[in-house]
Design a protein around this motif. Structure first.
Motif, short mmCIF file in Angstrom:
data_model
loop_
_atom_site.label_atom_id
_atom_site.label_comp_id
_atom_site.label_asym_id
_atom_site.label_seq_id
_atom_site.Cartn_x
_atom_site.Cartn_y
_atom_site.Cartn_z
N VAL A 1 40.72 24.45 64.23
CA VAL A 1 40.18 25.66 63.61
C VAL A 1 39.97 25.46 62.12
O VAL A 1 38.96 25.88 61.54
N ASN A 2 40.90 24.75 61.52
CA ASN A 2 40.79 24.46 60.08
C ASN A 2 39.55 23.63 59.77
O ASN A 2 38.79 23.92 58.86
N ALA A 3 39.33 22.61 60.62
CA ALA A 3 38.15 21.76 60.47
C ALA A 3 36.89 22.60 60.57
O ALA A 3 35.95 22.47 59.77
N LEU A 4 36.92 23.53 61.59
CA LEU A 4 35.79 24.41 61.81
C LEU A 4 35.55 25.29 60.59
O LEU A 4 34.40 25.50 60.16
N LYS A 5 36.63 25.74 60.01
CA LYS A 5 36.57 26.63 58.85
C LYS A 5 35.91 25.92 57.66
O LYS A 5 34.93 26.41 57.07
N SER A 6 36.43 24.75 57.39
CA SER A 6 35.87 24.01 56.24
C SER A 6 34.43 23.60 56.51
O SER A 6 33.56 23.65 55.62
N SER A 7 34.18 23.24 57.78
CA SER A 7 32.82 22.86 58.15
C SER A 7 31.87 24.04 57.98
O SER A 7 30.75 23.88 57.51
N ASN A 8 32.36 25.22 58.36
CA ASN A 8 31.54 26.43 58.19
C ASN A 8 31.22 26.68 56.72
O ASN A 8 30.10 27.10 56.39
N ALA A 9 32.21 26.44 55.86
CA ALA A 9 31.99 26.63 54.42
C ALA A 9 30.87 25.71 53.94
O ALA A 9 29.95 26.13 53.21
N VAL A 10 30.94 24.47 54.40
CA VAL A 10 29.91 23.50 54.03
C VAL A 10 28.57 23.96 54.57
O VAL A 10 27.53 23.87 53.90
N LEU A 11 28.61 24.51 55.83
CA LEU A 11 27.40 24.99 56.49
C LEU A 11 26.73 26.07 55.65
O LEU A 11 25.51 26.05 55.43
N VAL A 12 27.55 26.99 55.18
CA VAL A 12 27.03 28.09 54.36
C VAL A 12 26.40 27.54 53.07
O VAL A 12 25.29 27.92 52.68
N ASP A 13 27.09 26.58 52.44
CA ASP A 13 26.57 25.96 51.22
C ASP A 13 25.21 25.33 51.46
O ASP A 13 24.26 25.55 50.73
N ASN A 14 25.15 24.57 52.56
CA ASN A 14 23.91 23.88 52.89
C ASN A 14 22.78 24.85 53.20
O ASN A 14 21.63 24.60 52.88
N LEU A 15 23.17 25.96 53.86
CA LEU A 15 22.18 26.97 54.19
C LEU A 15 21.59 27.58 52.93
O LEU A 15 20.37 27.80 52.83
N GLN A 16 22.46 27.79 51.94
CA GLN A 16 21.99 28.36 50.68
C GLN A 16 21.07 27.39 49.93
O GLN A 16 20.06 27.76 49.35
N SER A 17 21.45 26.12 50.01
CA SER A 17 20.62 25.13 49.31
C SER A 17 19.46 24.65 50.19
O SER A 17 18.74 23.71 49.84
N LYS A 18 19.30 25.31 51.38
CA LYS A 18 18.21 25.02 52.32
C LYS A 18 18.18 23.55 52.73
O LYS A 18 17.14 22.97 52.99
N ASN A 19 19.34 22.93 52.78
CA ASN A 19 19.43 21.54 53.22
C ASN A 19 19.52 21.52 54.74
O ASN A 19 20.58 21.40 55.34
N LEU A 20 18.36 21.66 55.41
CA LEU A 20 18.32 21.88 56.84
C LEU A 20 18.73 20.66 57.64
O LEU A 20 19.25 20.76 58.75
N GLU A 21 18.50 19.49 57.09
CA GLU A 21 18.85 18.27 57.82
C GLU A 21 20.36 18.16 58.04
O GLU A 21 20.83 17.79 59.10
N ALA A 22 21.06 18.50 56.96
CA ALA A 22 22.53 18.44 57.06
C ALA A 22 23.05 19.47 58.06
O ALA A 22 24.08 19.25 58.72
#
Lengths: 248, 586
Positions: free
Chosen positions: B374-395
């Protein structure tokens, strides 16, 4: 060949949506989704259904079993069905098992499991097991239909649409008004399962639908059928003439 | 002197009647009683009969009166009632009334002769000698007197007495003589002698009378009396003695032989005294006897009560003792049972503690695993949100893939946990059926397609379509899922996964082979152990609770199968599941 009509009885929309998508991708025709016992009964009696997928728990109570019990009380109207459940609870299973033939599908399920469960339900219901899995055969015969495995999924053909069947070793050529195709089934089995009042052997290699006969020409050993088909009538099977209603 | 003699006769008369009553009348009464019992259901009459046989004259009179008041129809009841009344009144010495009652009895009465005897006796008592004689004379003419309850000797005696009182000595003499013909006991003999002597003496035939008196006297002398036992009979004897002696005295006095007369007188008085004494002594003795009997009875009663008391006490003691014994045995038995149970409980407690400890450990590992997932998922989600904001769709795609694999892993763990719980509580549905191994493997493997693709592993299911086994479908799927999971987990990228079967006598041996990390012999044996639930982490980067393998082993055992591992460190592992073969029927 027609698609097989499936009735889904499932109260969870996401589950039913997934199931519909999966079935339609595999050329099944979903005739309806019922979310309650009453709805299921209405749909079952108003639509033409070939097989049912029943969730055991409808709105928290095992009404799915009750529904299965209801439709199996009239043997002529009964159809094959598959139970769908996420619970492995023994008591529920023991009760569900009393509705025969019993086949079930445990959630979470994948595509293969769903298709397999449907095939198994049809095999068990028509008491012709080990058909779809093996390479030797691919057809189950019911009172009205042939259920034929085509690729991953099943198709059906109305028996009344068949004009005649031509047997070639392990294969049978089915000739209907519109199409012509090959199924895998043994001659003995097909003769055993077809209604002798409608289908009759005229030759070592031919089985004819009696309703499609237009003319019998005994002198030429020929039978004229609908759609300008004709088959040979061998000496051995000339008794057939007595069975055909003729004008006098 | 004549007066004395007369009174003496009167006494004798009553004595005669008395004897008649005692001997023959008892028989008669019982005969009558039997008769009355047979014939009638009249209650009052029955009672009257009972009182009559008991010689309770007053009560008999009362009940016969009651009986007669109801004027019963049966003649026999009437007759018997009158008879009872007559006899009762006669005994009460109401002679006139008795005569009347007897007179009411009809002539066909069964015991009419006896009635006449009574009438005779009544007339004798009433000094109507002629009338008495007429009754008696009739009776003497009857044959077969014994069966009619008549004593002829007494009859003659009475007749003789009647004539005697009438002064007809000749007739009297003849009847006395007649009566003497019958056998008599000594007492009766004395009576007869005295009567005859008196008869002659009255006629002044002294020379004939005196020998009779002497005879009577001598006879009375001869009778010896046992002085200690003083019975009714003795009293009668003394009475005879006194009368005989008195008669002798009177005779001697009349002959002016005064000395002898005086001696007889004295002897007579002695007898009278003895008689009186005897009477008193008899009474006293009787009283003493009664008293002694009463005392004895009391003693006996007392002893009896004492005995009873002792017996009850003894019984109580036995009861109490046996109850105590039973209680002791029961408690002993229960104590033993308890000790046994305690042993079992202690052993169970130990195993339970062990199991509980294992479970706790399991929980901690499972929760640790889940937490890290769950922790991994949490941190991964944080990164996901960051990438979404920076529109880094590949990542994004990569991250989502990663998330999905994390969730899959966690799901597998949870699934195993659930199945393990179901297995432990035996709540899950379990039904052994014939299954086609190939199909089941295909179904399970279908879910691993993305994972295999991701790890770039090749997968080959070369199981024969003919391999039919007997197993429960869902538990077999759990086994296969875990084995495939492990195989993928421990495989290096670009490795190869193979699933195939080997046929043995009773089993299909299903082999899941990977070209992964392998394991040491030590680990292998550890894994095959029955209890091994938690094994050490051999590979740092791959987590394992051991829950999966434990589940695999349990499920295989439940399906009557066998499990084995072959492995070589660094080269790969073969997991071998042996399942019961089912021969194809068709």
């Amino acid at each position: 060949m027609d698609k097989i009509n499936v009735l889904i009885i499932e109260d969870t929309v996401t589950e039913s949506t997934r199931l519909i998508k999966l079935l339609e991708e595999n050329n099944y025709n979903v005739v309806g989704v019922a979310q309650s016992f009453q709805e299921a009964l209405n749909l079952f009696y108003s639509k033409k259904v070939d097989i049912l997928i029943i969730d055991i728990f409808l709105n928290g109570v095992p009404e799915g079993i009750t529904f299965a019990e209801t439709i199996t009380t009239v043997p002529e109207a009964a159809k094959p069905f598959v139970f769908l459940t996420s619970s492995k609870d023994r008591q529920i299973f023991e009760r569900a098992k009393l509705t025969k033939p019993f086949s079930f599908l445990l959630k979470p399920f994948n595509e293969l499991e769903v298709l397999y469960a449907i095939e198994m339900a049809i095999e068990k219901f028509y008491e012709q097991t080990d058909v779809f899995i093996t390479d030797e055969e691919d057809t189950v015969i019911s009172n009205d239909n042939l259920f034929i495995k085509k690729g991953k999924s099943l198709k059906k053909v109305l028996l009344s649409d068949i004009i005649y069947i031509e047997v070639e070793e392990k294969y049978c050529n089915i000739i209907t008004e519109k199409e012509k195709f090959v199924i895998l089934i043994s001659l003995t089995k097909i003769l055993k399962l077809l209604d002798p009042n409608n289908f009759c052997r005229t030759h070592r290699n031919y089985i004819v639908n009696l309703n499609k006969i237009e003319e019998i020409v005994p002198s030429d050993n020929l039978i004229q059928l609908q759609g300008k088909h004709h088959v040979t009538l061998s000496e051995r099977y000339k008794d057939l003439i007595k069975k055909v209603r003729t004008l006098k | 002197m004549t007066l004395k003699l007369l009174s003496f006769f009167f006494f004798l008369l009553s004595f005669i009647l008395h004897s008649q009553n005692n001997n023959i009348e008892d028989k008669l009464f019982s005969a009558i009683f039997e008769k009355s019992k047979k014939n009638h259901s009249n209650d009052d009459f029955k009672k009257a009969s009972i009182f009559f046989i008991q010689k309770n004259w007053d009560s008999t009179l009362i009940f016969t009166q009651k009986t007669l008041k109801k004027s019963p129809k049966e003649k026999s009841i009437k007759n018997l009632s009158f008879f009872y009344r007559g006899v009762s009144l006669f005994r009460q010495q109401v002679y006139h009334e008795a005569e009347n009652q007897f007179g009411l009895i009809s002539n066909d009465f069964e015991f009419i002769n006896k009635v006449q005897v009574y009438l005779g006796a009544i007339n004798l008592k009433l000094k109507k000698y002629e009338k008495a004689i007429s009754y008696y004379q009739k009776l003497t003419k009857l044959p077969n007197k014994e069966s009619l309850y008549l004593n002829e000797a007494i009859l003659f005696d009475d007749l003789a007495l009647c004539y005697f009182f009438l002064g007809n000595y000749n007739e009297a003499e003849s009847y006395f003589k007649k009566s003497n013909v019958y056998e008599k006991d000594t007492l009766n003999l004395i009576d007869s002698y005295i009567n005859i002597a008196n008869l002659y003496y009255q006629q002044y035939k002294d020379n004939i009378a005196i020998p009779y008196f002497k005879k009577a006297y001598n006879l009375s002398k001869k009778i010896n009396v046992d002085k200690k036992k003083f019975s009714e009979k003795d009293r009668k004897i003394y009475y005879r003695k006194s009368v005989a002696t008195k008669n002798m005295a009177v005779v001697e006095e009349n002959q002016k032989n005064l000395k002898k007369a005086l001696l007889y007188r004295k002897e007579y008085e002695k007898y009278i005294d003895t008689l009186n004494n005897r009477n008193r002594i008899y009474e006293v003795a009787q009283k003493e006897k009664e008293f002694a009997v009463a005392t004895k009875q009391k003693e006996v009663d007392f002893l009896q009560v004492q005995n009873e008391l002792k017996e009850t006490q003894r019984n109580n003691f036995i009861y109490i003792a046996s109850i105590l014994l039973v209680l002791l045995l029961i408690s002993g038995y229960f104590y033993r049972e308890k000790v046994k149970t305690n042993h079992i409980i202690a052993a169970q407690k130990e195993t339970l503690n062990e199991l509980n400890a294992t479970k706790d450990k399991l929980f901690s590992i499972v929760s640790h695993d889940l937490r890290s997932s769950v922790n991994a998922l949490k941190s991964s989600n944080a990164v996901l949100v960051d990438n979404l904001q920076s529109k880094n769709l590949e990542a994004l795609e990569n991250l989502l893939q990663k998330n999905s694999s994390i969730v899959n892993g966690a799901y597998g763990l949870l699934d195993n946990l659930l199945n393990w719980a179901l297995l432990q509580t035996d709540q899950g549905y379990f039904h052994i059926d014939t299954l086609r191994l190939f199909i089941i493997i295909e179904h399970v493997a279908y879910n691993y397609k993305p994972l295999l693709f991701e790890k770039e592993l090749t997968f080959e299911n070369s199981v024969s379509k003919k391999a039919m086994i007997a197993a429960d479908q869902e538990s077999l799927k759990i086994v296969l899922r875990n084995l495939l999971d492990n195989a993928i987990k421990f495989s290096k990228p670009h490795g190869a996964l193979k699933v195939y079967v080997e046929e043995s006598d009773d089993f299909w041996n299903l082999i899941v082979e990977d070209t992964g990390l392998g394991m040491s012999e030590e680990t292998r044996l550890e894994l095959l152990k029955d209890t091994a639930l938690l094994n050490k982490k051999e590979h740092e980067d791959v987590l394992g609770t051991g829950l999966g393998l434990s589940l695999v082993k349990s499920m295989i055992r439940k399906n009557n199968g066998k499990f084995n591992i072959e492995s070589e460190l660094g080269k790969g592992t073969k997991m071998i599941v042996s399942l019961k073969k089912v021969s194809l029927s068709s």
